[in-house]
Enzyme design. Structure first.
Site, PDB file in Angstrom:
ATOM      1  N   ARG A  84      -3.846 -10.698   4.045  1.00  0.00           N
ATOM      2  CA  ARG A  84      -4.026 -10.579   2.332  1.00  0.00           C
ATOM      3  C   ARG A  84      -3.122  -9.974   2.115  1.00  0.00           C
ATOM      4  O   ARG A  84      -2.137  -8.399   1.884  1.00  0.00           O
ATOM      5  CB  ARG A  84      -5.044  -9.495   2.629  1.00  0.00           C
ATOM      6  CG  ARG A  84      -5.882  -9.778   1.636  1.00  0.00           C
ATOM      7  CD  ARG A  84      -6.661  -8.201   1.431  1.00  0.00           C
ATOM      8  NE  ARG A  84      -7.573  -8.302  -0.513  1.00  0.00           N
ATOM      9  CZ  ARG A  84      -6.642  -7.572  -1.434  1.00  0.00           C
ATOM     10  NH1 ARG A  84      -5.994  -6.929  -0.768  1.00  0.00           N
ATOM     11  NH2 ARG A  84      -7.250  -7.702  -2.719  1.00  0.00           N
ATOM     12  N   LYS A  88       0.643  -1.637  -0.402  1.00  0.00           N
ATOM     13  CA  LYS A  88       0.002   0.158  -0.059  1.00  0.00           C
ATOM     14  C   LYS A  88       0.977   1.259   0.296  1.00  0.00           C
ATOM     15  O   LYS A  88       1.891   1.125  -0.351  1.00  0.00           O
ATOM     16  CB  LYS A  88      -0.773  -0.264   1.113  1.00  0.00           C
ATOM     17  CG  LYS A  88      -2.448  -1.427   0.880  1.00  0.00           C
ATOM     18  CD  LYS A  88      -2.942  -1.289   1.723  1.00  0.00           C
ATOM     19  CE  LYS A  88      -3.887  -1.813   0.690  1.00  0.00           C
ATOM     20  NZ  LYS A  88      -5.967  -2.203   1.656  1.00  0.00           N
TER      21      LYS A  88
HETATM   22  N1  PMM Z   1      -7.303  -4.086   0.451  1.00  0.00           N
HETATM   23  C1  PMM Z   1      -7.298  -3.955  -0.802  1.00  0.00           C
HETATM   24  C2  PMM Z   1      -8.434  -4.687  -1.431  1.00  0.00           C
HETATM   25  N2  PMM Z   1      -9.764  -5.860  -0.896  1.00  0.00           N
HETATM   26  N3  PMM Z   1      -9.863  -6.901   1.477  1.00  0.00           N
HETATM   27  C3  PMM Z   1      -8.880  -6.275   2.941  1.00  0.00           C
HETATM   28  N4  PMM Z   1     -10.406  -7.446   3.734  1.00  0.00           N
HETATM   29  N5  PMM Z   1      -9.113  -5.521   3.438  1.00  0.00           N
HETATM   30  C4  PMM Z   1      -8.468  -5.059   2.504  1.00  0.00           C
HETATM   31  O1  PMM Z   1      -7.154  -4.089   2.715  1.00  0.00           O
HETATM   32  C5  PMM Z   1      -7.908  -4.663   1.356  1.00  0.00           C
HETATM   33  C6  PMM Z   1      -8.917  -5.671   0.472  1.00  0.00           C
HETATM   34  C7  PMM Z   1      -7.048  -3.028  -1.876  1.00  0.00           C
HETATM   35  O2  PMM Z   1      -5.595  -3.738  -2.430  1.00  0.00           O
HETATM   36  P1  PMM Z   1      -5.013  -4.337  -3.816  1.00  0.00           P
HETATM   37  O3  PMM Z   1      -5.449  -3.351  -4.660  1.00  0.00           O
HETATM   38  O4  PMM Z   1      -4.449  -4.759  -3.744  1.00  0.00           O
HETATM   39  O5  PMM Z   1      -6.221  -5.551  -3.774  1.00  0.00           O
END
Ligand code: PMM
Length: 277
Positions: free
Chosen positions: A256, A216
């Site tokens: 994640r 991030k």
């Molecule tokens: N961050 C993103 C997308 N989905 N879901 C959960 N549970 N927690 C998160 O921090 C989260 C998520 C955005 O990041 P990405 O674009 O790398 O998917």
């Protein structure tokens, strides 16, 4: 995932964004074969499940319609289900969640914590599946303006607790709920650091906690070069692994992540050390 919710080991959720525009892996896996190959690789690298998203949630992004979202994820889910890969669906839409569950996912990961779609609670309750409720204050387009807190840790905990109560009121079993502080969603870098430092407060709410800091932008800003240019997304793996490890050491149930192999290696070091306490 029933087992995963009771897991004693930290759970690793590998990220698969089947989108043209996600901040880190957007455009890389929008072809079914490439997506399936990447998911399979993440499982062999030690991921316990693959989180599949068809709509980008990057700050400022516009929404797509449900049909487009589903058309991106469904063929990938079907192929991975046939290969026995455990999956979650990263969606805020009840119709997409229902279709994904039907196609073979076993967990709903809802970045809106049930706020974006009033039907999500019913879909999850009917399926009896685990539901990741992430802290959220509004859709991506306007979320940066919502990053206003007097005490971010207290407010995120209170708002997450409300989301868990609402899920239970909708018929979801308490032992199916996972909470997530939602780093980067209506949060400044400072808010993300405070939540990382006080993850114990989120854990004290009594639910398993998922932590998602991987690649991030606040990590990119921490690692900015002398001219202030943030470290590029593809060069944030070490910082992401360190952050995931700290979260697990603080008691997070799962992380994640994009960099599955590196994260799993670090967690194995932590587990081997813990085993000797
Ligand atoms: N961050 C993103 C997308 N989905 N879901 C959960 N549970 N927690 C998160 O921090 C989260 C998520 C955005 O990041 P990405 O674009 O790398 O998917």
């Amino acid at each position: 995932m029933t087992d995963l919710l009771a897991a004693r080991h930290p759970v690793v959720m590998g990220i698969l964004n089947v989108t043209p525009d996600s901040f880190s892996d957007g455009g890389r896996y929008d072809d079914v074969d490439a997506a399936v190959a990447h998911a399979t690789q993440m499982i062999s690298d030690g991921a316990h499940l693959v989180d599949i998203g068809g709509e980008s949630t990057r700050p400022g992004s516009d929404r797509i319609d449900a049909e487009t979202e589903l058309a991106r994820v469904r063929p990938v889910i079907r192929e991975l289900a046939a290969a026995g890969v455990p999956m979650s669906i990263d969606t805020t839409r009840a119709t997409v969640a229902a279709a994904a569950l039907e196609a073979g996912v076993s967990v709903v990961n809802d970045v809106s914590g049930g706020m974006a779609d009033p039907d999500m609670g019913r879909v999850v309750a009917d399926a009896g599946c685990p539901w990741v409720l992430m802290h959220w204050r509004g859709h991506s387009r306007g979320m940066n303006e919502l990053a206003v807190y007097a005490d971010v840790v207290k407010e995120v905990c209170a708002e997450l607790s409300e989301r868990a109560d609402a899920a239970i009121a909708a018929g979801v079993a308490p032992d199916r709920i996972v909470l997530d502080p939602g780093l980067g969603f209506a949060k400044t870098a400072e808010h993300n650091w405070r939540l990382s430092a006080h993850l114990d407060a989120v854990i004290a709410l009594g639910y398993p906690v998922l932590f998602g800091s991987s690649r991030k932008s606040y990590l990119g800003r921490l690692l900015a070069g002398p001219d202030g240019t943030p470290r590029p997304v593809d060069d944030r793996a070490t910082a992401s692994v360190a952050s995931a490890l700290l979260a697990v050491a603080a008691g997070a149930w799962g992380v994640r992540v994009h960099d599955v192999r590196e994260t799993v290696d670090a967690l194995r070091v932590w587990q081997a050390t813990e085993a000797c306490r």
